[in-house]
Structures are given as structure tokens and as C-alpha cells.
Write an enzyme that holds these catalytic residues in place. Structure first.
Site, PDB file in Angstrom:
ATOM      1  N   PRO A 143      -0.040  -5.166 -10.274  1.00 51.36           N
ATOM      2  CA  PRO A 143      -0.700  -6.467 -10.373  1.00 51.36           C
ATOM      3  C   PRO A 143      -0.842  -7.190  -9.040  1.00 51.36           C
ATOM      4  O   PRO A 143       0.030  -7.113  -8.177  1.00 51.36           O
ATOM      5  CB  PRO A 143       0.203  -7.260 -11.320  1.00 51.36           C
ATOM      6  CG  PRO A 143       1.502  -6.536 -11.334  1.00 51.36           C
ATOM      7  CD  PRO A 143       1.186  -5.098 -11.077  1.00 51.36           C
ATOM      8  N   ASN A 144      -1.971  -7.846  -8.915  1.00 50.47           N
ATOM      9  CA  ASN A 144      -2.329  -8.729  -7.787  1.00 50.47           C
ATOM     10  C   ASN A 144      -2.718  -7.979  -6.519  1.00 50.47           C
ATOM     11  O   ASN A 144      -3.172  -8.609  -5.560  1.00 50.47           O
ATOM     12  CB  ASN A 144      -1.196  -9.732  -7.490  1.00 50.47           C
ATOM     13  CG  ASN A 144      -0.883 -10.597  -8.683  1.00 50.47           C
ATOM     14  OD1 ASN A 144      -1.783 -11.227  -9.239  1.00 50.47           O
ATOM     15  ND2 ASN A 144       0.370 -10.611  -9.128  1.00 50.47           N
TER      16      ASN A 144
ATOM     17  N   ARG B  70      -5.189 -12.553  -0.517  1.00 57.29           N
ATOM     18  CA  ARG B  70      -3.931 -12.990  -1.104  1.00 57.29           C
ATOM     19  C   ARG B  70      -2.884 -13.138   0.006  1.00 57.29           C
ATOM     20  O   ARG B  70      -2.519 -12.139   0.634  1.00 57.29           O
ATOM     21  CB  ARG B  70      -3.460 -11.934  -2.104  1.00 57.29           C
ATOM     22  CG  ARG B  70      -2.065 -12.125  -2.617  1.00 57.29           C
ATOM     23  CD  ARG B  70      -1.556 -10.870  -3.321  1.00 57.29           C
ATOM     24  NE  ARG B  70      -0.252 -11.131  -3.884  1.00 57.29           N
ATOM     25  CZ  ARG B  70       0.605 -10.198  -4.272  1.00 57.29           C
ATOM     26  NH1 ARG B  70       0.279  -8.925  -4.162  1.00 57.29           N
ATOM     27  NH2 ARG B  70       1.773 -10.531  -4.764  1.00 57.29           N
TER      28      ARG B  70
ATOM     29  N   TYR C 174       0.593 -10.296   3.498  1.00 54.80           N
ATOM     30  CA  TYR C 174       0.029  -8.984   3.154  1.00 54.80           C
ATOM     31  C   TYR C 174      -1.081  -8.520   4.096  1.00 54.80           C
ATOM     32  O   TYR C 174      -1.583  -7.407   3.930  1.00 54.80           O
ATOM     33  CB  TYR C 174      -0.474  -9.010   1.704  1.00 54.80           C
ATOM     34  CG  TYR C 174       0.631  -9.293   0.716  1.00 54.80           C
ATOM     35  CD1 TYR C 174       1.684  -8.395   0.552  1.00 54.80           C
ATOM     36  CD2 TYR C 174       0.655 -10.472  -0.035  1.00 54.80           C
ATOM     37  CE1 TYR C 174       2.721  -8.647  -0.333  1.00 54.80           C
ATOM     38  CE2 TYR C 174       1.680 -10.736  -0.932  1.00 54.80           C
ATOM     39  CZ  TYR C 174       2.710  -9.827  -1.076  1.00 54.80           C
ATOM     40  OH  TYR C 174       3.735 -10.077  -1.949  1.00 54.80           O
TER      41      TYR C 174
ATOM     42  N   ASN D   6       2.448   1.465  -5.405  1.00 55.41           N
ATOM     43  CA  ASN D   6       2.844   0.086  -5.100  1.00 55.41           C
ATOM     44  C   ASN D   6       2.834  -0.654  -6.434  1.00 55.41           C
ATOM     45  O   ASN D   6       1.772  -1.039  -6.931  1.00 55.41           O
ATOM     46  CB  ASN D   6       1.878  -0.564  -4.102  1.00 55.41           C
ATOM     47  CG  ASN D   6       2.388  -1.933  -3.658  1.00 55.41           C
ATOM     48  OD1 ASN D   6       3.272  -2.499  -4.288  1.00 55.41           O
ATOM     49  ND2 ASN D   6       1.830  -2.460  -2.582  1.00 55.41           N
TER      50      ASN D   6
ATOM     51  N   ALA E 121       5.069  -6.706  -8.194  1.00 52.99           N
ATOM     52  CA  ALA E 121       6.267  -7.394  -8.686  1.00 52.99           C
ATOM     53  C   ALA E 121       7.007  -6.607  -9.762  1.00 52.99           C
ATOM     54  O   ALA E 121       8.208  -6.835  -9.981  1.00 52.99           O
ATOM     55  CB  ALA E 121       5.884  -8.784  -9.209  1.00 52.99           C
TER      56      ALA E 121
ATOM     57  N   GLU F  78       7.474   5.208  -3.443  1.00 55.29           N
ATOM     58  CA  GLU F  78       7.354   3.758  -3.583  1.00 55.29           C
ATOM     59  C   GLU F  78       6.865   3.167  -2.264  1.00 55.29           C
ATOM     60  O   GLU F  78       7.412   3.496  -1.210  1.00 55.29           O
ATOM     61  CB  GLU F  78       8.735   3.185  -3.914  1.00 55.29           C
ATOM     62  CG  GLU F  78       8.799   1.663  -3.904  1.00 55.29           C
ATOM     63  CD  GLU F  78      10.231   1.137  -4.076  1.00 55.29           C
ATOM     64  OE1 GLU F  78      11.200   1.935  -3.951  1.00 55.29           O
ATOM     65  OE2 GLU F  78      10.375  -0.066  -4.306  1.00 55.29           O
TER      66      GLU F  78
ATOM     67  N   HIS G 144       5.462  -0.528  -0.179  1.00 56.28           N
ATOM     68  CA  HIS G 144       5.208  -1.972  -0.118  1.00 56.28           C
ATOM     69  C   HIS G 144       4.595  -2.291   1.226  1.00 56.28           C
ATOM     70  O   HIS G 144       5.037  -1.754   2.258  1.00 56.28           O
ATOM     71  CB  HIS G 144       6.503  -2.769  -0.293  1.00 56.28           C
ATOM     72  CG  HIS G 144       7.189  -2.457  -1.579  1.00 56.28           C
ATOM     73  ND1 HIS G 144       6.736  -2.944  -2.785  1.00 56.28           N
ATOM     74  CD2 HIS G 144       8.246  -1.656  -1.858  1.00 56.28           C
ATOM     75  CE1 HIS G 144       7.508  -2.449  -3.748  1.00 56.28           C
ATOM     76  NE2 HIS G 144       8.424  -1.668  -3.211  1.00 56.28           N
TER      77      HIS G 144
ATOM     78  N   ARG H 213      12.480 -10.576   2.572  1.00 57.39           N
ATOM     79  CA  ARG H 213      11.875 -11.661   1.785  1.00 57.39           C
ATOM     80  C   ARG H 213      12.911 -12.269   0.836  1.00 57.39           C
ATOM     81  O   ARG H 213      14.097 -12.150   1.047  1.00 57.39           O
ATOM     82  CB  ARG H 213      10.633 -11.112   1.056  1.00 57.39           C
ATOM     83  CG  ARG H 213       9.582 -10.572   2.048  1.00 57.39           C
ATOM     84  CD  ARG H 213       8.331 -10.129   1.365  1.00 57.39           C
ATOM     85  NE  ARG H 213       7.700 -11.257   0.659  1.00 57.39           N
ATOM     86  CZ  ARG H 213       6.719 -11.115  -0.233  1.00 57.39           C
ATOM     87  NH1 ARG H 213       6.258  -9.901  -0.520  1.00 57.39           N
ATOM     88  NH2 ARG H 213       6.201 -12.175  -0.835  1.00 57.39           N
TER      89      ARG H 213
HETATM   90  C1  DQA Z   1       4.589  -5.885  -2.687  1.00 59.29           C
HETATM   91  C2  DQA Z   1       5.916  -6.649  -2.638  1.00 59.29           C
HETATM   92  C3  DQA Z   1       6.259  -7.219  -4.000  1.00 59.29           C
HETATM   93  O1  DQA Z   1       7.470  -7.949  -3.927  1.00 59.29           O
HETATM   94  C4  DQA Z   1       5.159  -8.149  -4.464  1.00 59.29           C
HETATM   95  O2  DQA Z   1       5.441  -8.639  -5.764  1.00 59.29           O
HETATM   96  C5  DQA Z   1       3.815  -7.542  -4.407  1.00 59.29           C
HETATM   97  C6  DQA Z   1       3.455  -6.730  -3.246  1.00 59.29           C
HETATM   98  C7  DQA Z   1       4.159  -5.393  -1.281  1.00 59.29           C
HETATM   99  O3  DQA Z   1       3.277  -4.539  -1.224  1.00 59.29           O
HETATM  100  O4  DQA Z   1       4.657  -5.892  -0.276  1.00 59.29           O
HETATM  101  O5  DQA Z   1       2.965  -7.787  -5.255  1.00 59.29           O
HETATM  102  O6  DQA Z   1       4.768  -4.734  -3.503  1.00 59.29           O
END
Ligand code: DQA
Length: 142
Positions: free
Chosen positions: A12-13, A20, A25, A76, A79, A100, A102, A109
Site C-alpha cells: 500500500p501507498n 508521497r 521516499y 516492499n 506498512a 524484503e 525498503h 525511523r
Molecule cells: C517503506 C517503509 C515502511 O515503513 C512504510 O510503511 C512504507 C514504505 C519503505 O519503502 O521505506 O510504506 O516500506
């Protein structure tokens, strides 16, 4: 997809990358990240998807993860990384290796982001290198 490929799965997102929280990011869009991968690895086939919901992301992990042509998954989970035992179970269930990733350094963070529920069932984790996190993850799968 018939020939060997790497699946790039996003949660998501991440469709909002580029607009964003660019201070966290960066300004590269998700399409831009995929373009960078295709340029960096011209001989590698990629599929990619971005799912807002936990169920859809789990289904995508099942589909790629049990596909014998899939060499691995770069995930990725956004959250859901920090909350989803169901996604951890899906990763543990499939034979394909999952890396995994990010963009941000989750350990630099908020404390709630320091814990990954999926890390222990992934082949490895890469965090904090922006779009290069994805490239490093692909390299790890080759
Ligand atoms: C993320 C880090 C996560 O904590 C966050 O919720 C994201 C993006 C990253 O790519 O840095 O949506 O996965």
C-alpha cells in the site's frame, strides 16, 4: 510468464512514490524504479504489481511464489511489513525466495517501523538505499 522472471511486488501507498513524502521516499516513481531495473538488468524479465490490500498482496505472493518460472520475489510490503503475520505466513509458504526491500532506512525511523514481521521468513532484507534497494535485491536473487 513463460521464461524465468523476477516478480517485483509492492504494498500500500507505494503507487504514490514520487509525490508521497519525497523527503523520505525521494522523487522517483514506482514506474521509474521498474525502468531503472530494466536498464540495470537488460537480460532479466520482470513482472511488477502494486496492491493496496493485504489479501491482494498475499494472492500475488502465492501466484509468483509457486510459479516454477519465478526466480524470486522482491517485496516492499510497505506498512504491512510491521503488522502482517498473514503476509509473513504467505512468504513462508512459498518455495520462491523473497527479498524484503525498503526505500527508507526503517531502523532510522519511528520505533514502530524498527520491527519487521516478515524479515525472519525472507531470504534477506535491504533497507535505506532508495530505488537502489530494489536493484540490490534483484542482484541478490541472480
Ligand atoms: C517503506 C517503509 C515502511 O515503513 C512504510 O510503511 C512504507 C514504505 C519503505 O519503502 O521505506 O510504506 O516500506
Amino acid at each position: 510468464m513463460a521464461s524465468p522472471y523476477i516478480a517485483i511486488l509492492n504494498g500500500p501507498n507505494l503507487n504514490l512514490l514520487g509525490r508521497r513524502q519525497p523527503e523520505i521516499y525521494g522523487t522517483c516513481t514506482l514506474d521509474g524504479i521498474i525502468e531503472r531495473l530494466r536498464a540495470a538488468f537488460p537480460g532479466v524479465n520482470f513482472t511488477h504489481a502494486c496492491h493496496q490490500g493485504e489479501g491482494a498482496l498475499i494472492e500475488a505472493i502465492h501466484e509468483a511464489g509457486f510459479d516454477s518460472d519465478c526466480r524470486g520475489i522482491v517485496l516492499n510490503a510497505g506498512a504491512y511489513t510491521h503488522t502482517s503475520l498473514a503476509i509473513a505466513d504467505a512468504i513462508a509458504a512459498v518455495p520462491a525466495p523473497v527479498v524484503e526491500v525498503h526505500l527508507s532506512n526503517i531502523f532510522a525511523r519511528e520505533e514502530i517501523r524498527h520491527r519487521s514481521l516478515i524479515a525472519a521468513v525472507c531470504a534477506g532484507s535491504i533497507s535505506g538505499f532508495g530505488p537502489r534497494s530494489y536493484e540490490l535485491a534483484v542482484r541478490a536473487l541472480l
